[in-house]
Design a protein around this motif. Structure first.
Motif, PDB file in Angstrom:
ATOM      1  N   PHE A 160       0.794  -1.222   0.000  1.00  0.00           N
ATOM      2  CA  PHE A 160       0.000   0.000   0.000  1.00  0.00           C
ATOM      3  C   PHE A 160       0.832   1.282   0.000  1.00  0.00           C
ATOM      4  O   PHE A 160       0.555   2.193  -0.798  1.00  0.00           O
ATOM      5  CB  PHE A 160      -1.070  -0.057   1.094  1.00  0.00           C
ATOM      6  CG  PHE A 160      -2.238  -0.884   0.639  1.00  0.00           C
ATOM      7  CD1 PHE A 160      -3.348  -0.296   0.077  1.00  0.00           C
ATOM      8  CD2 PHE A 160      -2.178  -2.273   0.677  1.00  0.00           C
ATOM      9  CE1 PHE A 160      -4.404  -1.058  -0.405  1.00  0.00           C
ATOM     10  CE2 PHE A 160      -3.216  -3.054   0.186  1.00  0.00           C
ATOM     11  CZ  PHE A 160      -4.338  -2.434  -0.359  1.00  0.00           C
ATOM     12  N   PRO A 161       1.886   1.389   0.815  1.00  0.00           N
ATOM     13  CA  PRO A 161       2.738   2.577   0.663  1.00  0.00           C
ATOM     14  C   PRO A 161       3.334   2.654  -0.747  1.00  0.00           C
ATOM     15  O   PRO A 161       3.430   3.735  -1.332  1.00  0.00           O
ATOM     16  CB  PRO A 161       3.830   2.371   1.711  1.00  0.00           C
ATOM     17  CG  PRO A 161       3.248   1.423   2.703  1.00  0.00           C
ATOM     18  CD  PRO A 161       2.330   0.534   1.936  1.00  0.00           C
ATOM     19  N   PHE A 162       3.696   1.492  -1.311  1.00  0.00           N
ATOM     20  CA  PHE A 162       4.325   1.470  -2.633  1.00  0.00           C
ATOM     21  C   PHE A 162       3.359   1.940  -3.709  1.00  0.00           C
ATOM     22  O   PHE A 162       3.704   2.757  -4.562  1.00  0.00           O
ATOM     23  CB  PHE A 162       4.855   0.067  -2.954  1.00  0.00           C
ATOM     24  CG  PHE A 162       5.798   0.055  -4.129  1.00  0.00           C
ATOM     25  CD1 PHE A 162       7.167   0.148  -3.928  1.00  0.00           C
ATOM     26  CD2 PHE A 162       5.327  -0.021  -5.435  1.00  0.00           C
ATOM     27  CE1 PHE A 162       8.047   0.162  -5.012  1.00  0.00           C
ATOM     28  CE2 PHE A 162       6.188  -0.003  -6.515  1.00  0.00           C
ATOM     29  CZ  PHE A 162       7.559   0.084  -6.300  1.00  0.00           C
ATOM     30  N   LEU A 163       2.121   1.431  -3.693  1.00  0.00           N
ATOM     31  CA  LEU A 163       1.188   1.780  -4.774  1.00  0.00           C
ATOM     32  C   LEU A 163       0.818   3.261  -4.732  1.00  0.00           C
ATOM     33  O   LEU A 163       0.680   3.899  -5.793  1.00  0.00           O
ATOM     34  CB  LEU A 163      -0.054   0.884  -4.738  1.00  0.00           C
ATOM     35  CG  LEU A 163      -1.124   1.108  -3.663  1.00  0.00           C
ATOM     36  CD1 LEU A 163      -2.154   2.151  -4.079  1.00  0.00           C
ATOM     37  CD2 LEU A 163      -1.817  -0.206  -3.340  1.00  0.00           C
ATOM     38  N   HIS A 164       0.662   3.817  -3.537  1.00  0.00           N
ATOM     39  CA  HIS A 164       0.330   5.251  -3.444  1.00  0.00           C
ATOM     40  C   HIS A 164       1.449   6.096  -4.059  1.00  0.00           C
ATOM     41  O   HIS A 164       1.189   7.038  -4.810  1.00  0.00           O
ATOM     42  CB  HIS A 164       0.085   5.650  -1.989  1.00  0.00           C
ATOM     43  CG  HIS A 164      -1.276   5.270  -1.480  1.00  0.00           C
ATOM     44  ND1 HIS A 164      -2.359   6.124  -1.529  1.00  0.00           N
ATOM     45  CD2 HIS A 164      -1.733   4.121  -0.925  1.00  0.00           C
ATOM     46  CE1 HIS A 164      -3.426   5.507  -1.016  1.00  0.00           C
ATOM     47  NE2 HIS A 164      -3.071   4.294  -0.645  1.00  0.00           N
ATOM     48  N   THR A 165       2.689   5.732  -3.754  1.00  0.00           N
ATOM     49  CA  THR A 165       3.834   6.463  -4.322  1.00  0.00           C
ATOM     50  C   THR A 165       3.921   6.257  -5.831  1.00  0.00           C
ATOM     51  O   THR A 165       4.171   7.195  -6.591  1.00  0.00           O
ATOM     52  CB  THR A 165       5.142   5.993  -3.652  1.00  0.00           C
ATOM     53  OG1 THR A 165       5.030   6.203  -2.246  1.00  0.00           O
ATOM     54  CG2 THR A 165       6.343   6.760  -4.183  1.00  0.00           C
ATOM     55  N   PHE A 166       3.731   5.022  -6.282  1.00  0.00           N
ATOM     56  CA  PHE A 166       3.862   4.671  -7.693  1.00  0.00           C
ATOM     57  C   PHE A 166       2.903   5.480  -8.561  1.00  0.00           C
ATOM     58  O   PHE A 166       3.304   6.147  -9.520  1.00  0.00           O
ATOM     59  CB  PHE A 166       3.597   3.166  -7.863  1.00  0.00           C
ATOM     60  CG  PHE A 166       3.642   2.670  -9.279  1.00  0.00           C
ATOM     61  CD1 PHE A 166       4.844   2.331  -9.878  1.00  0.00           C
ATOM     62  CD2 PHE A 166       2.463   2.501 -10.012  1.00  0.00           C
ATOM     63  CE1 PHE A 166       4.885   1.847 -11.190  1.00  0.00           C
ATOM     64  CE2 PHE A 166       2.498   2.024 -11.314  1.00  0.00           C
ATOM     65  CZ  PHE A 166       3.714   1.704 -11.901  1.00  0.00           C
ATOM     66  N   TYR A 167       1.611   5.432  -8.224  1.00  0.00           N
ATOM     67  CA  TYR A 167       0.623   6.111  -9.067  1.00  0.00           C
ATOM     68  C   TYR A 167       0.768   7.633  -8.997  1.00  0.00           C
ATOM     69  O   TYR A 167       0.666   8.321 -10.021  1.00  0.00           O
ATOM     70  CB  TYR A 167      -0.796   5.681  -8.689  1.00  0.00           C
ATOM     71  CG  TYR A 167      -1.094   4.224  -8.984  1.00  0.00           C
ATOM     72  CD1 TYR A 167      -0.962   3.711 -10.273  1.00  0.00           C
ATOM     73  CD2 TYR A 167      -1.504   3.345  -7.977  1.00  0.00           C
ATOM     74  CE1 TYR A 167      -1.222   2.377 -10.554  1.00  0.00           C
ATOM     75  CE2 TYR A 167      -1.768   2.011  -8.248  1.00  0.00           C
ATOM     76  CZ  TYR A 167      -1.625   1.530  -9.532  1.00  0.00           C
ATOM     77  OH  TYR A 167      -1.873   0.200  -9.808  1.00  0.00           O
ATOM     78  N   THR A 168       1.018   8.169  -7.796  1.00  0.00           N
ATOM     79  CA  THR A 168       1.122   9.627  -7.691  1.00  0.00           C
ATOM     80  C   THR A 168       2.395  10.150  -8.358  1.00  0.00           C
ATOM     81  O   THR A 168       2.404  11.268  -8.876  1.00  0.00           O
ATOM     82  CB  THR A 168       1.063  10.089  -6.220  1.00  0.00           C
ATOM     83  OG1 THR A 168       2.021   9.379  -5.443  1.00  0.00           O
ATOM     84  CG2 THR A 168      -0.313   9.839  -5.625  1.00  0.00           C
ATOM     85  N   GLN A 169       3.449   9.327  -8.403  1.00  0.00           N
ATOM     86  CA  GLN A 169       4.674   9.750  -9.082  1.00  0.00           C
ATOM     87  C   GLN A 169       4.469   9.841 -10.596  1.00  0.00           C
ATOM     88  O   GLN A 169       4.956  10.775 -11.250  1.00  0.00           O
ATOM     89  CB  GLN A 169       5.835   8.798  -8.764  1.00  0.00           C
ATOM     90  CG  GLN A 169       7.198   9.269  -9.271  1.00  0.00           C
ATOM     91  CD  GLN A 169       7.616  10.593  -8.658  1.00  0.00           C
ATOM     92  OE1 GLN A 169       7.622  10.740  -7.445  1.00  0.00           O
ATOM     93  NE2 GLN A 169       7.972  11.571  -9.497  1.00  0.00           N
ATOM     94  N   ILE A 170       3.740   8.880 -11.158  1.00  0.00           N
ATOM     95  CA  ILE A 170       3.436   8.959 -12.598  1.00  0.00           C
ATOM     96  C   ILE A 170       2.585  10.198 -12.881  1.00  0.00           C
ATOM     97  O   ILE A 170       2.816  10.919 -13.858  1.00  0.00           O
ATOM     98  CB  ILE A 170       2.709   7.687 -13.094  1.00  0.00           C
ATOM     99  CG1 ILE A 170       3.557   6.444 -12.862  1.00  0.00           C
ATOM    100  CG2 ILE A 170       2.387   7.807 -14.596  1.00  0.00           C
ATOM    101  CD1 ILE A 170       2.859   5.136 -13.214  1.00  0.00           C
TER     102      ILE A 170
END
Length: 355
Positions: free
Chosen positions: A65-75
């Motif tokens: 969950f921390p990873f997916l939030h960072t991943f999508y918001t970074q794109i």
């Protein structure tokens, strides 16, 4: 011409893997056949760390969950676009007994990081039936899958690295260290083709257990709730005045057709919690690429190391794909080990039986 990777299939899994490899400096061709049905075009795109009646923590939630939030918001930041919204998930209690049980569940120290300390039940009560109050699950959210896929497709089209059309295993000339296709010499071909993988002779030995799901789209007035509501079915506010309601789960009649039974089930559930009138304007059906052991299929073919698979993510593709794409990239590029529970090596005995 040489290419590092050909990614076949552009749902959430193919999009996440293609983006991850591209960001690592690899040359990636992303391919998709718009004529093939795809679960990602139907799925609601909700991410939820606690699921089921007993608020079971999603597999590897603390990493995912921390990873997916960072991943999508970074794109989003990199491309100046919007397709992801962090949202809490409100779960109204059905009864005092359920309230007592839920409050006992959430006292678990492993669950507490995913529970909102203070919940404003009054904010929900004009539109949601919640006489016993409710809890809010944190770290949830909604990915607009149609928009995410469109943005990633556009990114690869701009780079002239997108192919629209069907790629069959028979179209590939496979050797141990490369694959040849249409004049390209490719380091590795990774199939991310969802439930279609069952018909791929390279990977038809993997134990899929597909699940059909249906969702409704409805228009509604006087609905000001921004969070997701979940009690037997979910109510997702897509934008003002528009809701997604879902979802059904069936393991039979595995086609892409909507059914009257599916609509009746969802409406009977949503009418128990939604106080305001609504009108259904659309219904969709899709087949989720679920697996027998509920774990994804990630890895290279045991006999053809230039071909791999990245799929089998079932109902949790939006949550799983970013983290597992990063892990697969590290495996492919840096030689790191794959997560054992996701590695297709766990199923290799089935390959020998199928031959």
């Amino acid at each position: 011409m040489n290419v590092d990777f050909l990614i076949v299939g552009q749902g959430v899994a193919g999009s996440a893997l293609a983006w991850t490899l591209d960001q690592r400096g690899c040359s990636v061709v992303l391919a998709d056949d718009p004529a093939l049905p795809m679960a990602s075009t139907v799925a609601a795109g909700i991410v939820n760390p606690l699921t089921g009646r007993k608020l079971v923590r999603t597999w590897k939630a603390d990493e995912l969950f921390p990873f997916l939030h960072t991943f999508y918001t970074q794109i989003e930041k990199d491309l100046g676009v919007r397709f992801f919204q962090a949202k809490n998930i409100y779960r109204p209690f059905r009864s005092l007994d359920e309230k007592t049980a839920y409050l006992a569940y959430v006292s678990d120290p492993e669950i507490q990081p995913y529970i909102e300390k203070l919940v404003d039940d009054e904010a929900y009560s004009p539109a949601i039936h919640n006489p016993f109050g409710g809890i809010e699950v944190t770290q949830g959210g909604w990915l607009d899958l149609t928009e995410f896929v469109r943005i990633v497709k556009g990114y690869f089209i701009k780079k002239n690295q997108y192919f629209e059309g069907r790629i069959l295993p028979d179209d590939l000339t496979i050797s141990d260290d490369k694959v040849e296709w249409q004049g390209l010499t490719i380091g590795k071909v990774i199939f991310c083709d969802g439930v279609q993988a069952r018909e791929n002779p390279l990977f038809d030995w993997l134990p899929y257990n597909p699940v059909k799901g249906q969702v409704l789209t409805a228009v509604v007035e006087n609905y000001s709730i921004k969070n997701i509501v979940n009690q037997g079915v979910f109510i997702l506010p897509v934008r003002e005045g528009l809701l997604k309601i879902g979802a059904t789960y069936t393991w039979h009649d595995l086609d892409w057709q909507t059914t009257a039974d599916g609509r009746e089930f969802l409406e009977s559930k949503v009418q128990q919690i939604l106080k305001v009138p609504y009108t259904v304007v659309a219904q969709q059906a899709g087949i989720r690429p679920s697996t027998k052991d509920r774990r994804p299929f990630v890895g290279l073919h045991p006999m053809h190391p230039s071909v791999g698979i990245f799929g089998g993510m079932g109902t949790k593709g939006v949550s799983l794909a970013p983290y597992l794409a990063e892990q697969f990239a590290r495996h492919l590029l840096d030689g790191e080990d794959l997560e054992p529970e996701a590695n297709i090596s766990r199923c290799v005995s089935l390959l020998s039986r199928s031959e």
